[in-house]
Design a protein around this motif. Structure first.
Motif, PDB file in Angstrom:
ATOM      1  N   SER A  15      -3.243  15.484  -9.293  1.00 11.18           N
ATOM      2  CA  SER A  15      -2.570  14.736  -7.717  1.00 11.18           C
ATOM      3  C   SER A  15      -2.556  13.470  -7.656  1.00 11.18           C
ATOM      4  N   LEU A  16      -4.079  12.927  -8.493  1.00 12.18           N
ATOM      5  CA  LEU A  16      -4.653  11.849  -8.269  1.00 12.18           C
ATOM      6  C   LEU A  16      -3.738  11.074  -8.345  1.00 12.18           C
ATOM      7  N   ARG A  17      -3.414  11.547  -9.774  1.00 14.17           N
ATOM      8  CA  ARG A  17      -2.554  10.723 -10.410  1.00 14.17           C
ATOM      9  C   ARG A  17      -1.100  10.307  -9.872  1.00 14.17           C
ATOM     10  N   ALA A  18      -0.930  11.192  -9.374  1.00 11.09           N
ATOM     11  CA  ALA A  18       0.493  11.457  -8.171  1.00 11.09           C
ATOM     12  C   ALA A  18       0.153  10.489  -7.598  1.00 11.09           C
ATOM     13  N   VAL A  19      -0.922  10.034  -7.093  1.00 11.60           N
ATOM     14  CA  VAL A  19      -1.387   8.753  -5.265  1.00 11.60           C
ATOM     15  C   VAL A  19      -1.155   7.377  -6.407  1.00 11.60           C
ATOM     16  N   ASP A  20      -1.752   6.958  -7.421  1.00 16.08           N
ATOM     17  CA  ASP A  20      -1.808   6.475  -8.114  1.00 16.08           C
ATOM     18  C   ASP A  20       0.402   5.392  -8.696  1.00 16.08           C
ATOM     19  N   TRP A  21       0.724   6.831  -9.274  1.00 13.41           N
ATOM     20  CA  TRP A  21       2.179   6.636  -9.257  1.00 13.41           C
ATOM     21  C   TRP A  21       2.483   6.506  -7.838  1.00 13.41           C
ATOM     22  N   ALA A  22       2.481   7.010  -6.667  1.00 12.87           N
ATOM     23  CA  ALA A  22       3.001   6.496  -5.166  1.00 12.87           C
ATOM     24  C   ALA A  22       3.143   5.544  -4.757  1.00 12.87           C
ATOM     25  N   ALA A  23       1.371   4.739  -4.731  1.00 15.04           N
ATOM     26  CA  ALA A  23       1.185   3.465  -4.298  1.00 15.04           C
ATOM     27  C   ALA A  23       2.193   3.240  -5.282  1.00 15.04           C
ATOM     28  N   ASP A  24       1.797   3.292  -6.336  1.00 17.01           N
ATOM     29  CA  ASP A  24       3.152   1.605  -7.088  1.00 17.01           C
ATOM     30  C   ASP A  24       4.393   1.878  -6.674  1.00 17.01           C
ATOM     31  N   GLU A  25       4.921   2.827  -6.447  1.00 13.49           N
ATOM     32  CA  GLU A  25       6.399   3.272  -6.488  1.00 13.49           C
ATOM     33  C   GLU A  25       6.375   2.603  -4.894  1.00 13.49           C
ATOM     34  N   ALA A  26       6.053   2.760  -4.265  1.00 13.67           N
ATOM     35  CA  ALA A  26       6.103   2.348  -2.662  1.00 13.67           C
ATOM     36  C   ALA A  26       6.306   1.062  -2.478  1.00 13.67           C
ATOM     37  N   ALA A  27       5.161   0.776  -3.300  1.00 12.89           N
ATOM     38  CA  ALA A  27       4.882  -1.021  -2.956  1.00 12.89           C
ATOM     39  C   ALA A  27       5.901  -1.734  -3.776  1.00 12.89           C
ATOM     40  N   LEU A  28       6.582  -0.785  -4.814  1.00 12.02           N
ATOM     41  CA  LEU A  28       7.335  -1.824  -4.973  1.00 12.02           C
ATOM     42  C   LEU A  28       8.662  -1.708  -4.646  1.00 12.02           C
ATOM     43  N   HIS A  29       9.158  -0.587  -4.413  1.00 14.79           N
ATOM     44  CA  HIS A  29      10.139  -0.539  -2.919  1.00 14.79           C
ATOM     45  C   HIS A  29       9.931  -0.736  -1.528  1.00 14.79           C
ATOM     46  N   GLY A  30       8.871  -1.232  -1.091  1.00 11.50           N
ATOM     47  CA  GLY A  30       8.759  -1.912   0.199  1.00 11.50           C
ATOM     48  C   GLY A  30       8.785  -1.025   1.698  1.00 11.50           C
ATOM     49  N   VAL A  31       8.158   0.625   1.250  1.00 15.31           N
ATOM     50  CA  VAL A  31       8.261   1.807   1.671  1.00 15.31           C
ATOM     51  C   VAL A  31       6.831   2.469   2.173  1.00 15.31           C
ATOM     52  N   PRO A  32       6.291   2.764   3.211  1.00 18.51           N
ATOM     53  CA  PRO A  32       4.510   2.895   3.783  1.00 18.51           C
ATOM     54  C   PRO A  32       5.046   4.612   2.877  1.00 18.51           C
ATOM     55  N   LEU A  33       3.296   4.600   2.365  1.00 21.69           N
ATOM     56  CA  LEU A  33       2.623   5.667   1.522  1.00 21.69           C
ATOM     57  C   LEU A  33       2.671   6.863   2.614  1.00 21.69           C
ATOM     58  N   ARG A  34       2.923   8.250   2.579  1.00 22.98           N
ATOM     59  CA  ARG A  34       1.881   9.911   3.016  1.00 22.98           C
ATOM     60  C   ARG A  34       1.521   9.858   2.126  1.00 22.98           C
ATOM     61  N   LEU A  35      -0.118  10.310   2.477  1.00 27.10           N
ATOM     62  CA  LEU A  35      -0.416  11.441   1.781  1.00 27.10           C
ATOM     63  C   LEU A  35      -1.153  12.511   2.764  1.00 27.10           C
ATOM     64  N   VAL A  36      -0.093  14.253   2.060  1.00 29.97           N
ATOM     65  CA  VAL A  36      -0.790  14.868   2.934  1.00 29.97           C
ATOM     66  C   VAL A  36      -1.364  16.110   2.332  1.00 29.97           C
ATOM     67  N   TYR A  37      -2.269  17.056   2.938  1.00 28.57           N
ATOM     68  CA  TYR A  37      -3.078  17.804   1.968  1.00 28.57           C
ATOM     69  C   TYR A  37      -3.074  19.277   2.981  1.00 28.57           C
ATOM     70  N   ALA A  38      -2.488  20.679   2.045  1.00 29.59           N
ATOM     71  CA  ALA A  38      -2.032  21.523   2.750  1.00 29.59           C
ATOM     72  C   ALA A  38      -3.058  22.716   3.381  1.00 29.59           C
ATOM     73  N   SER A  39      -3.579  22.730   4.449  1.00 29.11           N
ATOM     74  CA  SER A  39      -4.688  23.427   4.682  1.00 29.11           C
ATOM     75  C   SER A  39      -4.884  25.004   5.476  1.00 29.11           C
ATOM     76  N   LEU A  40      -4.502  26.458   4.238  1.00 30.49           N
ATOM     77  CA  LEU A  40      -4.250  27.470   5.152  1.00 30.49           C
ATOM     78  C   LEU A  40      -5.047  28.040   6.081  1.00 30.49           C
ATOM     79  N   TRP A  41      -6.145  27.000   5.784  1.00 27.88           N
ATOM     80  CA  TRP A  41      -7.787  27.713   7.172  1.00 27.88           C
ATOM     81  C   TRP A  41      -7.463  27.929   7.735  1.00 27.88           C
ATOM     82  N   GLU A  42      -7.027  26.749   8.377  1.00 22.74           N
ATOM     83  CA  GLU A  42      -6.323  26.262   9.885  1.00 22.74           C
ATOM     84  C   GLU A  42      -5.518  27.218  10.383  1.00 22.74           C
TER      85      GLU A  42
END
Length: 293
Positions: A15-42
């Motif tokens: 998932s950290l490598r996905a963050v790296d790839w997504a950050a590059d991709e978002a910057a390339l296309h000039g769009v925001p980046l949103r990071l989400v985590y699924a928490s079943l505890w809540e």
């Protein structure tokens, strides 16, 4: 409103490598980046109970994971607009919901060692099958050296209409943004019978099917080529199974793009055998682009 690129994070190395790839991709296309985590505890314990007990170790862990991912992405792309969210549901439900208002979803592959490393995790497969937006699965990420190498080449698998249009648009846009060559691949199969009464097939059945594949390829690419004249386009027809042709091409590609048709509403799988094969075995990241029918 500009739709963000959404990436699922869970603290794992994929998932950290996905963050790296997504950050590059978002910057390339000039769009925001949103990071989400699924928490079943809540989801299972409830917000009221959570407040009464104070912050649980699960909540602290979730916050730490998204904060660390956000800092990692910001270091990689300092000007990138980043938002984070910890959402009370399972990972598949969270990503599918986020995908309704996303430019695309980015997910890391979750295999662990040996043969398992070559196979796709259940979350990635379920999201790729059901999302309303393009889903990019970071295949090839089990090899750190491979994920950091670039070939300046996007591969597009051209299937049957009407499942092509969205995937073709996506592939051209990616190639244009990356200044990459777009290689469009259409596979064809030789007929199994040796004789036929059809005048076009008599004598040269293989030639007819190859020509038909070339015509389908040309028709599928027509609008995209007109809209993106700067993209260097290479057309390739190949005899044999489509998944084999695409997997071979993935070994020297930065991204493999395939289309998928939604045939059974929101809950039915939309992936065919070709998409399944490349998601499990591609040597590079795979973008699955849904086409409504």
């Amino acid at each position: 409103m500009e739709l963000p690129l959404v990436v699922g994070v869970d603290g794992s190395e994929p998932s950290l490598r996905a963050v790296d790839w997504a950050a590059d991709e978002a910057a390339l296309h000039g769009v925001p980046l949103r990071l989400v985590y699924a928490s079943l505890w809540e989801r299972y314990e409830g917000a009221a109970l959570a407040q009464g007990l104070g912050r649980s170790s699960e909540q602290v862990l979730a916050d730490n994971i998204v904060d660390a991912a956000a800092k990692r992405a910001q270091r990689r792309a300092p000007d990138l607009k980043i938002s984070t969210a910890v959402l009370p549901d399972d990972a598949v439900s969270v990503l599918l919901a986020e995908g309704r208002n996303a430019a695309a979803l980015v997910i890391g592959s979750r295999g662990r060692g040996g043969i398992a490393e070559l196979l796709l995790g259940s979350v990635s497969l379920a999201v790729a099958a059901r999302a309303h937006c393009p889903v990019i699965v970071l295949r090839g990420s089990h090899d750190d050296r491979r994920i950091n190498r670039t070939y300046q080449r996007i591969v597009l698998g051209v299937g049957e209409e009407p499942g092509n249009a969205a995937a073709v648009r996506f592939a051209f846009e990616e190639a244009a943004a990356r200044y990459a060559t777009l290689q469009a691949v259409r596979a064809w199969r030789r007929p199994t019978h040796k004789a036929t009464d059809h005048p076009l097939l008599a004598g040269e059945p293989a030639r007819h099917h190859e020509q038909q594949a070339a015509e389908i390829l040309e028709a599928a690419l027509l609008d995209g080529a007109a809209d993106h004249p700067s993209v260097q386009l290479r057309r390739r027809t190949e005899e044999g199974p489509a998944h084999r042709a695409l997997l071979d091409a993935s070994s020297t590609a930065d991204l493999l793009v395939v289309g998928a048709q939604r045939r059974h509403g929101d809950y039915g799988l939309q992936l065919g055998r070709v998409a399944h094969a490349v998601l499990h075995h591609s040597a590079c990241p795979v973008a699955v682009v849904p086409q409504r029918v």
